[in-house]
Design a protein around this motif. Structure first.
Motif, PDB file in Angstrom:
ATOM      1  N   ALA A  12      32.194  -7.155  15.801  1.00 15.66           N
ATOM      2  CA  ALA A  12      32.977  -5.978  16.182  1.00 15.66           C
ATOM      3  C   ALA A  12      34.271  -5.910  15.380  1.00 15.66           C
ATOM      4  O   ALA A  12      34.698  -4.823  14.968  1.00 15.66           O
ATOM      5  CB  ALA A  12      33.279  -5.999  17.680  1.00 15.66           C
ATOM      6  N   GLU A  13      34.899  -7.058  15.153  1.00 17.14           N
ATOM      7  CA  GLU A  13      36.124  -7.060  14.358  1.00 17.14           C
ATOM      8  C   GLU A  13      35.838  -6.664  12.910  1.00 17.14           C
ATOM      9  O   GLU A  13      36.649  -5.995  12.269  1.00 17.14           O
ATOM     10  CB  GLU A  13      36.791  -8.432  14.421  1.00 17.14           C
ATOM     11  N   ARG A  14      34.701  -7.071  12.390  1.00 16.82           N
ATOM     12  CA  ARG A  14      34.318  -6.624  11.044  1.00 16.82           C
ATOM     13  C   ARG A  14      34.123  -5.106  11.025  1.00 16.82           C
ATOM     14  O   ARG A  14      34.560  -4.427  10.096  1.00 16.82           O
ATOM     15  CB  ARG A  14      33.037  -7.317  10.590  1.00 16.82           C
ATOM     16  N   ASN A  15      33.436  -4.604  12.045  1.00 17.11           N
ATOM     17  CA  ASN A  15      33.264  -3.150  12.137  1.00 17.11           C
ATOM     18  C   ASN A  15      34.619  -2.453  12.164  1.00 17.11           C
ATOM     19  O   ASN A  15      34.840  -1.450  11.477  1.00 17.11           O
ATOM     20  CB  ASN A  15      32.495  -2.776  13.405  1.00 17.11           C
ATOM     21  N   GLY A  35      33.670  -2.324  18.032  1.00 19.63           N
ATOM     22  CA  GLY A  35      34.625  -2.075  16.962  1.00 19.63           C
ATOM     23  C   GLY A  35      35.303  -0.728  17.100  1.00 19.63           C
ATOM     24  O   GLY A  35      35.939  -0.236  16.182  1.00 19.63           O
ATOM     25  N   GLU A  36      35.183  -0.110  18.291  1.00 21.17           N
ATOM     26  CA  GLU A  36      35.733   1.222  18.521  1.00 21.17           C
ATOM     27  C   GLU A  36      37.248   1.186  18.697  1.00 21.17           C
ATOM     28  O   GLU A  36      37.831   0.146  18.989  1.00 21.17           O
ATOM     29  CB  GLU A  36      35.092   1.858  19.760  1.00 21.17           C
ATOM     30  N   PHE A  61      36.275  -2.315   8.834  1.00 16.50           N
ATOM     31  CA  PHE A  61      35.579  -1.348   7.975  1.00 16.50           C
ATOM     32  C   PHE A  61      35.951   0.079   8.352  1.00 16.50           C
ATOM     33  O   PHE A  61      36.245   0.916   7.490  1.00 16.50           O
ATOM     34  CB  PHE A  61      34.069  -1.559   8.094  1.00 16.50           C
ATOM     35  N   PHE A  62      35.942   0.389   9.655  1.00 17.82           N
ATOM     36  CA  PHE A  62      36.275   1.735  10.108  1.00 17.82           C
ATOM     37  C   PHE A  62      37.710   2.103   9.725  1.00 17.82           C
ATOM     38  O   PHE A  62      37.983   3.218   9.277  1.00 17.82           O
ATOM     39  CB  PHE A  62      36.097   1.851  11.625  1.00 17.82           C
ATOM     40  N   ARG A  63      38.630   1.166   9.894  1.00 15.19           N
ATOM     41  CA  ARG A  63      40.030   1.443   9.567  1.00 15.19           C
ATOM     42  C   ARG A  63      40.191   1.691   8.077  1.00 15.19           C
ATOM     43  O   ARG A  63      40.966   2.560   7.661  1.00 15.19           O
ATOM     44  CB  ARG A  63      40.917   0.281  10.011  1.00 15.19           C
ATOM     45  N   ALA A  64      39.487   0.915   7.266  1.00 13.58           N
ATOM     46  CA  ALA A  64      39.578   1.105   5.817  1.00 13.58           C
ATOM     47  C   ALA A  64      39.080   2.476   5.400  1.00 13.58           C
ATOM     48  O   ALA A  64      39.538   3.030   4.390  1.00 13.58           O
ATOM     49  CB  ALA A  64      38.787   0.017   5.093  1.00 13.58           C
TER      50      ALA A  64
END
Length: 313
Positions: free
Chosen positions: A107-110, A220-221, A113-116
């Motif tokens: 989830a932290e990886r997600n 990761g939401e 990625f989402f923030r990037a």
């Protein structure tokens, strides 16, 4: 295997991800389908690669505290001594911890990625029949070009909801979970690879209809959106407190049916405040449009705040 209810046992239907009207069977071996606690405690090198250089080390303050927050000890359970009292219980606890440990890492990886990518990510949760799919479809239409949206939708079987959501014009990817009663971070990572993220500002994840197990799984939401339909009864927050405690937003849906259902608004709001005092509450109707303007403005504001936090977006 789900640590709450044991769904997704070995030999059950495999999980599929599809961005089309037909389902693509993918050969991803989900470790949660095997009850081997000592195998779940290691990070596997093939865990959902997003692409080169996309493991981001952001210290991202997740706005809600998940009820599964815990400190973990990774010592293997002593299941070689069945004569010890409570041995099986300890083994079960360790399996659950291993599953959630792995999910939290992914989830932290997600999230990185989402923030990037500058994506605002919403995880929609509710019981079946609360109106998630219709509300999401009308939200996408309401947002229009101001907030371009992609959708990931999870169901045990069929892509009916995905087909309905495509009516909004948004790109949609279906996750068919088989027997698993919730989405997990790894499933979302695989589904995201099927989406064209070019130009997207908002990613909506429609979780499996269930008020129990999804509460334990961070995807990761940025925000958790929990729907409470006026048709379900005002005491749902009291019956399922972990789900509502994890909510950043509670959407009271189908408000147009309040009179017919003898809905007690004051009692419902009081119960929500009792369990989730910090959650934003919107009273909405996807059918009449009530509350959708306020919801739209809220999302636009959240997106602007995201852009200010992540200038690269």
């Amino acid at each position: 295997m789900c640590k709450d209810c044991g769904c997704g046992l070995p030999g059950e239907t495999p999980i599929g991800v599809s961005a089309h009207h037909h389902e693509h069977a993918h050969g991803h071996d989900h470790e949660h389908g095997h009850d081997h606690s000592h195998e779940h405690e290691h990070a596997h090198p093939h865990e959902h690669e997003h692409g080169p250089g996309e493991h981001h080390g952001h210290d991202h303050p997740h706005p809600h505290t998940h009820p599964h927050s815990h400190e973990h000890s990774h010592a293997e359970p002593d299941h070689d001594h069945p004569h010890e009292t409570g041995g099986e219980a300890r083994r079960t606890v360790e399996v659950g911890r291993a599953i959630l440990d792995k999910n939290d890492r992914l989830a932290e990886r997600n999230r990185g990625f989402f923030r990037a990518r500058g994506l605002l990510v919403l995880n929609f949760l509710s019981s079946p029949g609360s109106g998630k799919t219709t509300f999401i479809r009308e939200s996408v239409r309401k947002l229009g070009p101001d907030l371009k949206t992609g959708v990931i939708v999870g169901d045990l079987a069929t892509d009916n909801d995905a087909q309905r959501l495509r009516e909004s014009g948004a790109p949609v990817v279906q996750i068919t979970t088989g027997t698993v009663c919730h989405l997990e971070a790894e499933m979302v990572a695989r589904a995201v690879k099927q989406l064209d993220l070019t130009g997207l500002n908002l990613l909506i994840i429609e979780n499996v209809g269930n008020l129990v197990c999804p509460a334990s799984y961070d995807l990761g939401e940025d925000m958790r959106i929990v729907l409470l339909s006026v048709t379900e009864g005002e005491d749902k927050p009291l019956k399922y407190p972990p789900m509502f405690q994890s909510a950043d937003v509670v959407l009271i849906s189908k408000i147009d049916l309040a009179l017919a259902c003898d809905y007690d608004r004051d009692k419902a709001l009081a119960n929500i405040r009792r369990v989730a005092p910090k959650a934003r509450v919107f009273e909405t109707s996807a059918k009449t449009g009530q509350g959708l303007d306020a919801w739209r403005e809220f999302l636009l504001q959240q997106h602007q705040e995201r852009k200010s936090l992540d200038p690269v977006a």
